[in-house]
Design an enzyme around this catalytic site. Structure first.
Site, PDB file in Angstrom:
ATOM      1  N   CYS A 132     -34.052  -5.206  12.751  1.00  0.00           N
ATOM      2  CA  CYS A 132     -33.126  -5.009  13.883  1.00  0.00           C
ATOM      3  C   CYS A 132     -33.669  -5.593  15.178  1.00  0.00           C
ATOM      4  O   CYS A 132     -32.923  -5.753  16.153  1.00  0.00           O
ATOM      5  CB  CYS A 132     -32.824  -3.526  14.068  1.00  0.00           C
ATOM      6  SG  CYS A 132     -32.170  -2.756  12.598  1.00  0.00           S
ATOM      7  N   HIS A 272     -30.357  -1.669  21.212  1.00  0.00           N
ATOM      8  CA  HIS A 272     -29.979  -1.801  19.799  1.00  0.00           C
ATOM      9  C   HIS A 272     -28.995  -0.686  19.461  1.00  0.00           C
ATOM     10  O   HIS A 272     -29.213   0.476  19.792  1.00  0.00           O
ATOM     11  CB  HIS A 272     -31.239  -1.704  18.939  1.00  0.00           C
ATOM     12  CG  HIS A 272     -30.928  -1.678  17.471  1.00  0.00           C
ATOM     13  ND1 HIS A 272     -30.067  -2.574  16.885  1.00  0.00           N
ATOM     14  CD2 HIS A 272     -31.338  -0.845  16.478  1.00  0.00           C
ATOM     15  CE1 HIS A 272     -29.970  -2.309  15.596  1.00  0.00           C
ATOM     16  NE2 HIS A 272     -30.731  -1.266  15.328  1.00  0.00           N
ATOM     17  N   ASN A 302     -24.398  -0.049  12.998  1.00  0.00           N
ATOM     18  CA  ASN A 302     -25.660  -0.767  13.181  1.00  0.00           C
ATOM     19  C   ASN A 302     -25.573  -2.106  12.453  1.00  0.00           C
ATOM     20  O   ASN A 302     -25.501  -2.125  11.218  1.00  0.00           O
ATOM     21  CB  ASN A 302     -26.788   0.106  12.621  1.00  0.00           C
ATOM     22  CG  ASN A 302     -28.158  -0.525  12.780  1.00  0.00           C
ATOM     23  OD1 ASN A 302     -28.278  -1.706  13.096  1.00  0.00           O
ATOM     24  ND2 ASN A 302     -29.195   0.265  12.543  1.00  0.00           N
TER      25      ASN A 302
HETATM   26  O1  UT7 Z   1     -31.734   0.051  13.017  1.00  0.00           O
HETATM   27  C1  UT7 Z   1     -33.023   0.433  12.625  1.00  0.00           C
HETATM   28  C2  UT7 Z   1     -33.388   1.728  13.095  1.00  0.00           C
HETATM   29  N1  UT7 Z   1     -32.589   2.772  12.494  1.00  0.00           N
HETATM   30  C3  UT7 Z   1     -32.381   3.844  13.189  1.00  0.00           C
HETATM   31  O2  UT7 Z   1     -32.757   3.880  14.334  1.00  0.00           O
HETATM   32  C4  UT7 Z   1     -31.746   5.064  12.534  1.00  0.00           C
HETATM   33  C5  UT7 Z   1     -32.553   6.278  12.893  1.00  0.00           C
HETATM   34  N2  UT7 Z   1     -32.095   7.519  12.340  1.00  0.00           N
HETATM   35  C6  UT7 Z   1     -30.912   8.116  12.648  1.00  0.00           C
HETATM   36  O3  UT7 Z   1     -30.098   7.559  13.353  1.00  0.00           O
HETATM   37  C7  UT7 Z   1     -30.684   9.522  12.171  1.00  0.00           C
HETATM   38  O4  UT7 Z   1     -31.890  10.059  11.681  1.00  0.00           O
HETATM   39  C8  UT7 Z   1     -29.589   9.634  11.077  1.00  0.00           C
HETATM   40  C9  UT7 Z   1     -28.224   9.352  11.679  1.00  0.00           C
HETATM   41  C10 UT7 Z   1     -29.871   8.660   9.964  1.00  0.00           C
HETATM   42  C11 UT7 Z   1     -29.553  11.051  10.517  1.00  0.00           C
HETATM   43  O5  UT7 Z   1     -29.355  11.981  11.553  1.00  0.00           O
HETATM   44  P1  UT7 Z   1     -30.271  13.301  11.641  1.00  0.00           P
HETATM   45  O6  UT7 Z   1     -29.780  14.129  12.750  1.00  0.00           O
HETATM   46  O7  UT7 Z   1     -31.692  12.831  11.703  1.00  0.00           O
HETATM   47  O8  UT7 Z   1     -29.918  14.048  10.316  1.00  0.00           O
HETATM   48  P2  UT7 Z   1     -30.869  14.417   9.083  1.00  0.00           P
HETATM   49  O9  UT7 Z   1     -31.325  13.205   8.379  1.00  0.00           O
HETATM   50  O10 UT7 Z   1     -31.876  15.405   9.592  1.00  0.00           O
HETATM   51  O11 UT7 Z   1     -29.860  15.157   8.145  1.00  0.00           O
HETATM   52  C12 UT7 Z   1     -29.300  16.387   8.497  1.00  0.00           C
HETATM   53  C13 UT7 Z   1     -28.405  16.803   7.355  1.00  0.00           C
HETATM   54  C14 UT7 Z   1     -29.075  16.718   5.993  1.00  0.00           C
HETATM   55  O12 UT7 Z   1     -28.646  17.842   5.249  1.00  0.00           O
HETATM   56  P3  UT7 Z   1     -29.652  19.053   4.950  1.00  0.00           P
HETATM   57  O13 UT7 Z   1     -30.777  18.449   4.185  1.00  0.00           O
HETATM   58  O14 UT7 Z   1     -30.055  19.569   6.316  1.00  0.00           O
HETATM   59  O15 UT7 Z   1     -28.796  20.003   4.182  1.00  0.00           O
HETATM   60  C15 UT7 Z   1     -28.478  15.473   5.381  1.00  0.00           C
HETATM   61  O16 UT7 Z   1     -28.401  15.518   3.979  1.00  0.00           O
HETATM   62  O17 UT7 Z   1     -27.250  15.956   7.300  1.00  0.00           O
HETATM   63  C16 UT7 Z   1     -27.088  15.487   5.956  1.00  0.00           C
HETATM   64  N3  UT7 Z   1     -26.474  14.172   5.976  1.00  0.00           N
HETATM   65  C17 UT7 Z   1     -25.140  13.985   6.000  1.00  0.00           C
HETATM   66  N4  UT7 Z   1     -24.125  14.875   6.013  1.00  0.00           N
HETATM   67  C18 UT7 Z   1     -22.883  14.368   6.035  1.00  0.00           C
HETATM   68  C19 UT7 Z   1     -27.075  12.960   6.003  1.00  0.00           C
HETATM   69  N5  UT7 Z   1     -26.147  11.992   6.024  1.00  0.00           N
HETATM   70  C20 UT7 Z   1     -24.947  12.615   6.030  1.00  0.00           C
HETATM   71  C21 UT7 Z   1     -23.619  12.150   6.046  1.00  0.00           C
HETATM   72  N6  UT7 Z   1     -22.622  13.057   6.060  1.00  0.00           N
HETATM   73  N7  UT7 Z   1     -23.308  10.831   6.081  1.00  0.00           N
END
Ligand code: UT7
Length: 345
Positions: A132, A272, A302
């Site tokens: 990215c 980004h 993204n």
């Molecule tokens: O471009 C390169 C760089 N990339 C980035 O900068 C991305 C960086 N990361 C992020 O933007 C975030 O970490 C995410 C958007 C990917 C995830 O957000 P988060 O607030 O960190 O959520 P999480 O991974 O802690 O997940 C929270 C919950 C999980 O459920 P449990 O384990 O707490 O029951 C996930 O399974 O949300 C769940 N989850 C979803 N739920 C519904 C993950 N993806 C989804 C989804 N829909 N699409």
């Protein structure tokens, strides 16, 4: 900042009108595929909701390239628009740099395919891969060729068909990414405005956080590698998130410090476009006002190396950036890699 008040920087890594040369962005252009994939569409593919995607990321929809539309096609369309805006013909281009993690194929370089598609037969061509962060890495490489008097016109492109490497059964990743391309024409313009500095950084000790493990020399393509899902993008979201905020903040600070600028002097910050919460956190730490920050990830998700290039084009087209304005680009990606650039438009 006008020409008459052009800064003479103390820091040698900030350049302005160096030995009579300035690396200027003569134009930008972008292209996104027609097909729109909304959060509601994704609700039918995986266990997710519009509400979750919107509140956790800020994304509403993303663009998806057609089956027969490849990264080189998106790149060529963005490049054609940028050339038209700069008023140059393909024979003027000395070098093409394509930043991508989704090349048409491992080799030859997508830049060579773009060279053929746009008819820039004089140009040298190669790809770079900084995920990215690729567009800023490519900008800085292009600038080096211009400031060293090697070339006068460099076409820099960030282009991705991320839909081709996303696992459409993995809700953790498939909701985040989209396809598109952005291009910039860099030219030497004596005594003109241009790229003031570009910061680049990397931390290979965190390479495992985000990547595509299969298809290289470590895990060559095989039945087993396909069955193990190694040809899909994989990401530790929360760890990537934490690193992104820190790295983008530090890169932006360094770029501003090199140019002896305060964030309040920046007209438009183009971060980004990965996650709205990351963008807001970086802006807050920098002390930027919300109206300084350009956001379009709600429309495209993204798009990796294409992200800031598409956003820059939209910011210019919409009048958010005008000649003479100071612009800060700041990026983060797999590698890990990061970067920031200050441009006097
Ligand atoms: O471009 C390169 C760089 N990339 C980035 O900068 C991305 C960086 N990361 C992020 O933007 C975030 O970490 C995410 C958007 C990917 C995830 O957000 P988060 O607030 O960190 O959520 P999480 O991974 O802690 O997940 C929270 C919950 C999980 O459920 P449990 O384990 O707490 O029951 C996930 O399974 O949300 C769940 N989850 C979803 N739920 C519904 C993950 N993806 C989804 C989804 N829909 N699409």
């Amino acid at each position: 900042m006008s020409e008459s008040t052009a800064v003479k920087f103390k820091n040698p890594r900030a350049r302005y009108n160096f030995l009579g040369r300035t690396c200027s962005i003569a134009s930008v252009g972008s292209y996104v595929p027609k097909k729109v994939l909304t959060n509601a569409d994704l609700e039918k593919l995986v266990d997710t909701s519009d509400e979750w995607i919107l509140t956790r990321t800020g994304i509403r929809e993303r663009r998806i390239a057609a089956k027969d539309e490849f990264t080189s096609d998106l790149a060529a369309k963005a490049a054609t628009k940028a050339m038209a805006k700069a008023g140059i013909t393909p024979d003027k281009i000395d070098l093409i740099i394509v930043a991508t993690v989704t090349p048409d194929m491992p080799f030859p370089a997508t830049a060579c395919l773009v060279q053929q598609k746009i008819g820039a037969s004089r140009a040298a061509a190669f790809d770079i891969e900084a995920a990215c962060s690729g567009f800023i890495y490519a900008l800085e490489i292009g600038q080096q060729f211009i400031m060293s008097r090697t070339y006068d016109t460099v076409l820099v492109i960030g282009a991705e068909k991320l839909s081709s490497i996303v696992n459409w059964r993995d809700r953790n990743t498939c909701v985040l990414f989209g396809d598109g391309a952005g291009a910039a024409i860099l030219q030497n313009r004596p005594n003109s405005h241009g790229l003031l500095t570009a910061v680049m950084g990397a931390d290979g000790s965190k390479a495992d956080l985000l990547g595509l493990p299969g298809g290289g020399s470590r895990h060559p393509a095989s039945i087993e590698s396909v069955k193990a899902g190694l040809h899909y993008l994989q990401m530790d979201g929360p760890e990537t998130y934490k690193n992104a905020i820190e790295a983008m903040y530090n890169a932006a600070r360094e770029a501003l410090a090199r140019c002896e600028l305060d964030v309040s002097q920046i007209k438009c910050i183009i971060p980004h476009q990965a996650n709205r919460r990351i963008i807001d956190a970086v802006a807050k730490r920098l002390g930027a006002r919300p109206d300084q920050v350009f956001v379009n990830l709600d429309k495209y998700g993204n798009t990796s190396a294409a992200s800031v290039a598409i956003a820059l084009d939209e910011a210019v087209e919409s009048g958010r950036i005008k000649r003479g304005d100071l612009v800060l680009l700041v990026v983060f990606g797999a590698g890990l890699t990061w970067g920031a650039a200050v441009i006097e438009w």
